[in-house]
Motif scaffolding. Structure first.
Motif, PDB file in Angstrom:
ATOM      1  N   SER A 175     -59.759 -14.051  -3.427  1.00 26.56           N
ATOM      2  CA  SER A 175     -60.973 -14.578  -2.789  1.00 26.56           C
ATOM      3  C   SER A 175     -61.055 -14.236  -1.314  1.00 26.56           C
ATOM      4  O   SER A 175     -62.118 -13.918  -0.793  1.00 26.56           O
ATOM      5  CB  SER A 175     -61.047 -16.100  -2.965  1.00 26.56           C
ATOM      6  OG  SER A 175     -61.258 -16.446  -4.318  1.00 26.56           O
ATOM      7  N   ASP A 178     -65.856 -19.319  -4.675  1.00 22.76           N
ATOM      8  CA  ASP A 178     -65.460 -18.827  -6.002  1.00 22.76           C
ATOM      9  C   ASP A 178     -65.135 -19.978  -6.950  1.00 22.76           C
ATOM     10  O   ASP A 178     -65.433 -19.910  -8.144  1.00 22.76           O
ATOM     11  CB  ASP A 178     -64.236 -17.905  -5.880  1.00 22.76           C
ATOM     12  CG  ASP A 178     -64.588 -16.553  -5.271  1.00 22.76           C
ATOM     13  OD1 ASP A 178     -65.784 -16.196  -5.253  1.00 22.76           O
ATOM     14  OD2 ASP A 178     -63.656 -15.857  -4.812  1.00 22.76           O
ATOM     15  N   PHE A 179     -64.529 -21.041  -6.415  1.00 22.69           N
ATOM     16  CA  PHE A 179     -64.193 -22.207  -7.235  1.00 22.69           C
ATOM     17  C   PHE A 179     -65.472 -22.887  -7.725  1.00 22.69           C
ATOM     18  O   PHE A 179     -65.580 -23.288  -8.891  1.00 22.69           O
ATOM     19  CB  PHE A 179     -63.340 -23.165  -6.411  1.00 22.69           C
ATOM     20  CG  PHE A 179     -62.842 -24.387  -7.137  1.00 22.69           C
ATOM     21  CD1 PHE A 179     -62.157 -24.279  -8.336  1.00 22.69           C
ATOM     22  CD2 PHE A 179     -63.044 -25.647  -6.599  1.00 22.69           C
ATOM     23  CE1 PHE A 179     -61.688 -25.408  -8.993  1.00 22.69           C
ATOM     24  CE2 PHE A 179     -62.576 -26.785  -7.248  1.00 22.69           C
ATOM     25  CZ  PHE A 179     -61.903 -26.665  -8.445  1.00 22.69           C
ATOM     26  N   LEU A 188     -60.533 -16.677 -11.974  1.00 21.61           N
ATOM     27  CA  LEU A 188     -60.378 -17.206 -10.616  1.00 21.61           C
ATOM     28  C   LEU A 188     -58.944 -17.003 -10.123  1.00 21.61           C
ATOM     29  O   LEU A 188     -58.728 -16.643  -8.965  1.00 21.61           O
ATOM     30  CB  LEU A 188     -60.746 -18.694 -10.595  1.00 21.61           C
ATOM     31  CG  LEU A 188     -60.645 -19.397  -9.241  1.00 21.61           C
ATOM     32  CD1 LEU A 188     -61.593 -18.772  -8.220  1.00 21.61           C
ATOM     33  CD2 LEU A 188     -60.934 -20.896  -9.393  1.00 21.61           C
ATOM     34  N   ALA A 238     -67.001 -20.945 -10.440  1.00 22.09           N
ATOM     35  CA  ALA A 238     -66.256 -21.103 -11.699  1.00 22.09           C
ATOM     36  C   ALA A 238     -66.420 -22.522 -12.251  1.00 22.09           C
ATOM     37  O   ALA A 238     -65.620 -22.941 -13.102  1.00 22.09           O
ATOM     38  CB  ALA A 238     -64.778 -20.792 -11.473  1.00 22.09           C
TER      39      ALA A 238
END
Ligand code: CA
Length: 132
Positions: free
Chosen positions: A79, A62-63, A74, A66
């Motif tokens: 997550s 997810d990081f 985020l 983003a």
């Protein structure tokens, strides 16, 4: 296709264990290791292994998605699907942190590892996590 795979491989091995990336999330240098048999910190926050390198955990994915930026989206995401949003796990309780600021509070968990790790719902989610 091959270059994309190589890029992912490169990012996987190079990005998340570096201090520069850890400073881009609140408490990134202070994330606890949730493995019950291991004490200390989980420095490769986005990785499936505490020292970083190798494959990404759900938070690392997810990081990366983003663009390596701590966004409200985020922050508000869970997550690792353990019921605690990333901001809560990393001590940014109202999702207002930005790079360079002191975090609002202490981390309460790991954003990429479902906790508690022995919870039945977490076993499948954490199947790629390595406790060393
Ligand atoms: Ca967690």
């Amino acid at each position: 296709m091959l270059s994309g795979a190589l890029t992912v491989l490169f990012l996987s091995f190079s990005a998340f264990g570096l201090p520069g990336y850890r400073l881009k999330i609140p408490n990134g240098i202070n994330v606890p290791n949730p493995c019950t048999n291991v004490f200390g910190l989980w420095n490769g926050v986005g990785h499936n292994i505490a020292n970083g390198g190798g494959s990404l955990n759900p938070f690392g994915q997810d990081f990366m998605d983003a663009n390596f930026t701590w966004t409200q989206e985020l922050c508000g995401k869970d997550s690792d699907s353990d019921g605690k949003i990333n901001g809560l796990e990393l001590g940014d309780f109202n999702c207002s942190w930005f790079e360079g600021q002191p975090p609002m509070g202490d981390p309460t968990g790991h954003p990429g590892i479902c906790e508690p790790m022995d919870d039945p719902k977490c076993l499948e989610i954490n199947k790629d996590i390595t406790c060393l």
